[in-house]
Design an enzyme around this catalytic site. Structure first.
Site, PDB file in Angstrom:
ATOM      1  N   MET A  38       0.808  -1.223   0.000  1.00  0.00           N
ATOM      2  CA  MET A  38       0.000   0.000   0.000  1.00  0.00           C
ATOM      3  C   MET A  38       0.839   1.269   0.000  1.00  0.00           C
ATOM      4  O   MET A  38       0.315   2.356   0.266  1.00  0.00           O
ATOM      5  CB  MET A  38      -0.948  -0.007   1.202  1.00  0.00           C
ATOM      6  N   TYR A  39       2.142   1.160  -0.294  1.00  0.00           N
ATOM      7  CA  TYR A  39       2.944   2.372  -0.411  1.00  0.00           C
ATOM      8  C   TYR A  39       2.352   3.257  -1.508  1.00  0.00           C
ATOM      9  O   TYR A  39       2.155   2.825  -2.635  1.00  0.00           O
ATOM     10  CB  TYR A  39       4.392   2.037  -0.756  1.00  0.00           C
ATOM     11  N   GLY A 170     -19.954   0.371  -6.551  1.00  0.00           N
ATOM     12  CA  GLY A 170     -20.687  -0.782  -7.065  1.00  0.00           C
ATOM     13  C   GLY A 170     -20.994  -0.664  -8.536  1.00  0.00           C
ATOM     14  O   GLY A 170     -20.832  -1.627  -9.299  1.00  0.00           O
ATOM     15  N   GLU A 172     -19.414   1.194 -10.821  1.00  0.00           N
ATOM     16  CA  GLU A 172     -18.201   1.125 -11.634  1.00  0.00           C
ATOM     17  C   GLU A 172     -17.780  -0.319 -11.868  1.00  0.00           C
ATOM     18  O   GLU A 172     -17.427  -0.702 -12.994  1.00  0.00           O
ATOM     19  CB  GLU A 172     -17.066   1.908 -10.973  1.00  0.00           C
ATOM     20  N   HIS A 430     -11.722  21.460 -32.367  1.00  0.00           N
ATOM     21  CA  HIS A 430     -12.813  20.635 -32.894  1.00  0.00           C
ATOM     22  C   HIS A 430     -12.232  19.376 -33.533  1.00  0.00           C
ATOM     23  O   HIS A 430     -11.230  19.445 -34.230  1.00  0.00           O
ATOM     24  CB  HIS A 430     -13.609  21.442 -33.933  1.00  0.00           C
TER      25      HIS A 430
END
Length: 444
Positions: A38-39, A170, A172, A430
């Site tokens: 989790m770094y 949820g 996603e 555009h």
């Protein structure tokens, strides 16, 4: 007993950035992170970046196994870069360990080598949030129940997935797995999805999810989870009727709570809120003067960019003009990465109608935007709330391709009090999605 000028508990977005600033200002820093995977924090490892990477690859038609390999390579690279960006600084020590307060001045650190007590001049708590697992019969003992983090690490595609929760996380995952080819069912407690947007737009999103093949079961309450030989049986109640759905796995996406587990806050005088969050003032300082709480753990909006802004507030108080607080935080948008994505900022039309302001609601179908047709998905709707007296934008909802980019221009206009007429009259490249503002604001 060791002593440090600064101890940061948690290697998240706010903590790691603050560590770098403290070191830059010549201060010694100890950063403690209990999980070496989790770094860098939740976002780069198990949330924003890996999920969006998987979603994009699903939209491109890349299969699950290859998408997973790409995702793992991405997170590994980012995690390593984040670690060395901080750990390689002369004044920073990164320790892979758990930390628990003994009192307001002391923590006990535990790692493979044993336990050690540490004191510090200043403590910064940045331990993030953790999934909420509701108290449902059988949910804790099931072998087929997953959180979003576990789902992201699954080494094979779940072919028949049920998701508990119809909020952004949820939905996603529902959209992602549907695009990978899985059969997806969503159980939602509410009678509608995405309660942070106006009902008419939420209804559009709902119908598009259904047309994509997602089975939305709303006003549904999960009552029991039972493992079977092939997966899991889910017993739920809908409109007073007991029903059953079978799945290979259940993803629980019912929200997140501040992660204070194991911190030993009960041994301190730090005040905790009703939802377990660490209470702070407008500068993110707790009621204990030398302790701050940054990121999800303080109960604020759970987004990595908010954690970064938390760092800015604390850093400004420590080394800057001391004028940055929660009270003057810039406006910010949120995005749910569906297909197409939906982004919001400020007031909804229903909120504006109750505000007493003299407003105008401007709308545009995404089908009127050439770039949406070029992309190949012109579903969606754009809505902006404008103050009739000043032409300033009070809020917007963009349900369309690339909404996560176009909403940032709206945010900048709102933050700088730029009238919507400026966006209306701007010459845009555009074809782009931003040129939709020429038409969205045409009636001003």
């Amino acid at each position: 007993m060791k002593h440090f000028e600064n101890v940061i508990i948690g290697f998240g977005k706010a903590g790691k950035t603050l560590a770098g600033s403290l070191a830059k200002h010549g201060q010694e820093v100890l950063v403690i992170e209990k999980d070496a995977q989790m770094y860098g924090g939740t976002c780069i490892n198990v949330a924003c970046l890996p999920t969006k990477n998987m979603i994009i690859n699903a939209q491109r038609g890349v299969d699950y196994e290859k998408s997973l390999a790409i995702k793992n390579q991405l997170t590994s690279k980012l995690r390593n870069a984040n670690y060395h960006k901080i750990a390689d600084l002369d004044l920073v020590t990164v320790l892979n360990a758990t930390a628990s307060f003994i009192d307001n001045q002391t923590i006990e650190v535990t790692d493979e080598s044993g336990r050690e007590k540490i004191t510090a001049d200043k403590f910064f708590i940045n331990t993030g949030s953790t999934p909420i697992i509701p108290a449902i019969d059988g949910i804790d003992s099931s072998r087929h129940v997953y959180t979003s983090r576990e789902m992201l690490d699954a080494d094979h595609q779940t072919q028949k997935l049920t998701i508990l929760g119809s909020g952004p996380i949820g939905l996603e995952f529902a959209s992602m797995y549907q695009q990978f080819g899985s059969a997806v069912t969503v159980l939602g407690h509410s009678d509608r999805i995405l309660k942070n947007i106006d009902e008419n737009i939420a209804s559009m999103v709902e119908q598009d999810l259904i047309s994509d093949g997602i089975d939305l079961k709303l006003k549904a309450d999960l009552m029991q989870v039972k493992d079977t030989n092939d997966g899991v049986q889910l017993i739920y109640q809908q409109n007073g009727e007991k029903k059953i759905v079978d799945a290979d796995a259940l993803l629980v996406a019912t929200g997140r709570r501040s992660n204070t587990d194991g911190l030993g806050l009960e041994n301190t005088t730090i005040k905790i809120g009703s939802h377990g969050e660490i209470l702070t003032n407008d500068t993110l300082q707790t009621n204990v003067d030398h302790i701050w709480a940054l990121g999800d753990v303080n109960g604020g909006p759970k987004f990595t960019y908010i954690s970064l802004d938390d760092y800015r507030i604390v850093n400004n108080q420590l080394f800057g003009s001391k004028n940055k607080t929660l009270a003057n935080r810039p406006v910010y948008s949120t995005t749910t990465f569906l297909n197409p994505s939906i982004s919001t900022i400020g007031m909804t039309a229903s909120q504006a109608a109750l505000s007493g302001k003299n407003i105008k609601v401007l709308t545009l179908s995404a089908g009127a935007i050439p770039k949406a047709k070029v992309i190949g998905d012109d579903r969606g709707y754009l809505q902006a709330i404008v103050d009739n007296d000043s032409d300033e934008i009070l809020g917007a909802t963009i349900y369309a391709e690339e909404s996560y980019e176009t909403i940032n221009l709206i945010a900048l206009a709102m933050q700088t009090h730029t009238p919507a007429t400026i966006l209306r009259d701007q010459i845009y490249a555009h074809p782009t999605m931003t040129e939709s503002f020429n038409d969205l604001f045409a009636d001003l």
